[in-house]
Design an enzyme around this catalytic site. Structure first.
Site, mmCIF file in Angstrom:
data_model
loop_
_atom_site.group_PDB
_atom_site.id
_atom_site.type_symbol
_atom_site.label_atom_id
_atom_site.label_comp_id
_atom_site.label_asym_id
_atom_site.label_seq_id
_atom_site.Cartn_x
_atom_site.Cartn_y
_atom_site.Cartn_z
ATOM 1 N N TYR A 1 38.953 48.016 34.491
ATOM 2 C CA TYR A 1 39.958 46.977 34.235
ATOM 3 C C TYR A 1 40.842 46.674 35.439
ATOM 4 C CZ TYR A 1 38.511 47.146 29.388
ATOM 5 O OH TYR A 1 37.765 47.087 28.231
ATOM 6 N N ARG B 1 33.143 54.422 21.670
ATOM 7 C CA ARG B 1 34.059 53.283 21.575
ATOM 8 C C ARG B 1 34.016 52.761 20.157
ATOM 9 N NH1 ARG B 1 35.266 48.783 24.510
ATOM 10 N NH2 ARG B 1 35.453 50.094 26.344
ATOM 11 N N ASP C 1 32.768 52.696 36.864
ATOM 12 C CA ASP C 1 32.209 51.763 35.892
ATOM 13 C C ASP C 1 31.300 50.754 36.598
ATOM 14 O OD1 ASP C 1 32.154 49.834 33.497
ATOM 15 O OD2 ASP C 1 33.537 51.369 32.753
ATOM 16 N N ASP C 2 30.932 49.711 35.877
ATOM 17 C CA ASP C 2 30.027 48.675 36.362
ATOM 18 C C ASP C 2 30.469 48.138 37.725
ATOM 19 O OD1 ASP C 2 28.161 46.628 36.509
ATOM 20 O OD2 ASP C 2 29.198 45.353 35.060
ATOM 21 N N ASP D 1 36.352 45.448 23.606
ATOM 22 C CA ASP D 1 37.087 45.697 24.849
ATOM 23 C C ASP D 1 38.524 45.209 24.742
ATOM 24 O OD1 ASP D 1 34.743 46.639 25.922
ATOM 25 O OD2 ASP D 1 34.744 45.287 27.648
ATOM 26 N N CYS E 1 29.100 53.070 23.896
ATOM 27 C CA CYS E 1 29.883 51.838 23.846
ATOM 28 C C CYS E 1 28.942 50.684 23.544
ATOM 29 C CB CYS E 1 30.601 51.605 25.180
ATOM 30 S SG CYS E 1 31.770 50.221 25.145
ATOM 31 N N LYS F 1 29.028 57.223 30.598
ATOM 32 C CA LYS F 1 29.377 56.119 29.705
ATOM 33 C C LYS F 1 28.138 55.241 29.552
ATOM 34 C CE LYS F 1 32.396 52.181 28.881
ATOM 35 N NZ LYS F 1 33.450 51.300 29.429
ATOM 36 N N ASP G 1 26.679 52.007 27.953
ATOM 37 C CA ASP G 1 27.218 50.753 27.448
ATOM 38 C C ASP G 1 26.101 49.820 26.978
ATOM 39 O OD1 ASP G 1 29.224 48.970 26.823
ATOM 40 O OD2 ASP G 1 30.016 48.816 28.865
#
Length: 433
Positions: free
Chosen positions: A145, A335, A176-177, A339, A320, A277, A279
């Protein structure tokens, strides 16, 4: 399968409520009056990405995926649910002739309870999973984020230093991504990211755990995997359009694809990464032609088992965008909401899309799952000044027992944001609510 009527119940018109449980992490979940219109997808693509693709809800009906509960208004609760994580029917309720008619497209369990909806949901959740002890998962810091898909190894190192300087108790740093070359090519770095090994070594060198993001069942059409191994893809499966490309699905029942999936996670584990994680997991349960004749839920669970084989038993699997009931027993953290976003309302008006409102509503409605099925992830703490209604988001996080993960660039926090983030970053509650 077609829907068949399975029950009829009377109700008190102004008092009755229906609880819909969504298919996956991002699917709206909550209790609604009979006159309400529950959340529905704003576009056909969102049906694929955030709802159950094969069972759109007809007008005038309520629908839960593996769980639908009714409070008729007399103090009781009627609950219909999946018989197991391997069989997850869609269950509907409609008003007809002054009664609520319940239907389902597969076998269901029925339970009648007293004591209110909350207690009925907590009791039911305890019957669906084997009892287990959940550790107090420590708080983390996540790149997403603050840096989105433009993150660099330097961003990780900068925030590692700032976390130490400001005494933010982030025991794990999640990359993350944005580190990967393409969706599906997880071991190939994006040229602008830098060195994944450098970032991981810096994190683990401080005694913290390192985490990595993947969407393990997605294969982007621009990826090397898509070009070189079309035989590894689920025939006819369409996972949507994101990252400016169409998305295919990895067929985990194909021996070559299965071996590749295990190798990816073995490679990450050998680097010292222990938190994974996972996703966009909905893709693993999409219908299509697979090498082995497994139904989509069985294939999805096979995929998670392969990932666990690659990571080793001591790793943390963090789901997630994941089908909820089919994940029981296979992930450690899940999750339980859409989001979060810097904005209060979703741009489309659909609360399955990123927004603070959607994350709060669905996260609160699924608090009953925490420490029963997994450690809940209500999504990240973001409290920099431009975040709308940030005090309300902080209060929501404070009221959950789940994972605490900060995701602001630490340098972007003002005094209130820094102090509140520090206060919220505590280990998870180990007991269910």
């Amino acid at each position: 399968m077609s829907f068949a009527d399975i029950a009829e119940i009377t109700y008190v018109p102004d008092a009755a409520r229906v609880f819909e449980h969504g298919w996956q992490s991002w699917s709206p979940t909550g209790a609604y009056r009979l006159a309400d219109t529950p959340p529905r997808p704003a576009a056909e693509t969102i049906q694929i990405l955030c709802y159950r693709p094969e069972t759109p809800v007809p007008a005038g009906a309520f629908q839960g995926e593996g769980l639908l509960a009714v409070e008729p208004g007399d103090g009781s609760v009627e609950l219909w649910s999946a018989p197991s994580p391997l069989q997850v029917p869609s269950i509907r309720a409609r008003t007809e002739g002054g009664r609520l008619v319940i239907s389902a497209d597969g076998p269901v369990r029925h339970h009648r309870a007293e004591g209110g909806l909350g207690q009925a949901l907590r009791d039911w959740a305890g019957t669906m999973a084997e009892p287990r002890t959940f550790p107090a998962v420590p708080p983390m810091w996540c790149t997403w984020y603050g840096y989105w898909d433009k993150v660099t190894d330097a961003d990780v190192l900068d925030n590692l230093e700032l976390a130490a300087r400001h005494a933010l108790p982030a025991d794990m740093f999640l990359i993350d991504d944005g580190y990967e070359a393409e969706i599906g090519d997880w071991l190939e770095p994006r040229p602008g990211f830098g060195s994944l090994a450098r970032a991981v070594d810096a994190v683990t060198g401080t005694g913290r755990r390192a985490g990595i993001w993947t969407a393990p069942f997605l294969v982007g059409h621009r990826s090397r995997i898509f070009r070189e191994h079309p035989e590894w893809l689920v025939a006819g499966a369409y996972a949507g359009h994101m990252w400016n490309q169409e998305l295919a699905v990895l067929d985990v029942t194909h021996p070559g694809a299965a071996e590749h999936l295990v190798k990816v996670f073995q490679t990450f584990a050998a680097m010292g990464i222990t938190h994974f994680k996972l996703d966009y997991l909905y893709a693993g349960a999409l219908a299509g032609g697979r090498h082995e004749d497994l139904d989509p839920i069985a294939a999805y669970r096979r995929g998670l088992e392969l990932i666990r084989r690659g990571t080793g038993d001591g790793a943390t699997l963090h789901g997630c965008g994941a089908p909820m009931l089919p994940s029981i027993g296979l992930v450690d953290i899940m999750r339980v909401s859409p989001d979060i976003a810097p904005t209060l309302h979703p741009k489309s008006g659909d609360i399955s899309q990123p927004s603070q409102l959607g994350a709060r509503l669905t996260g609160a409605a699924r608090e009953f799952l925490h420490a029963r099925w997994w450690v809940n992830d209500p999504d990240c703490i973001i409290l920099r000044p431009e975040v709308e209604a940030r005090q309300e988001w902080a209060a929501h996080i404070d009221g959950t027992g789940g994972l605490r993960g900060a995701s602001d660039p630490i340098a972007a926090l003002d005094a209130w944001g820094l102090e509140t983030t520090r206060r919220l970053m505590v280990p998870t509650a180990t007991e269910p609510s």
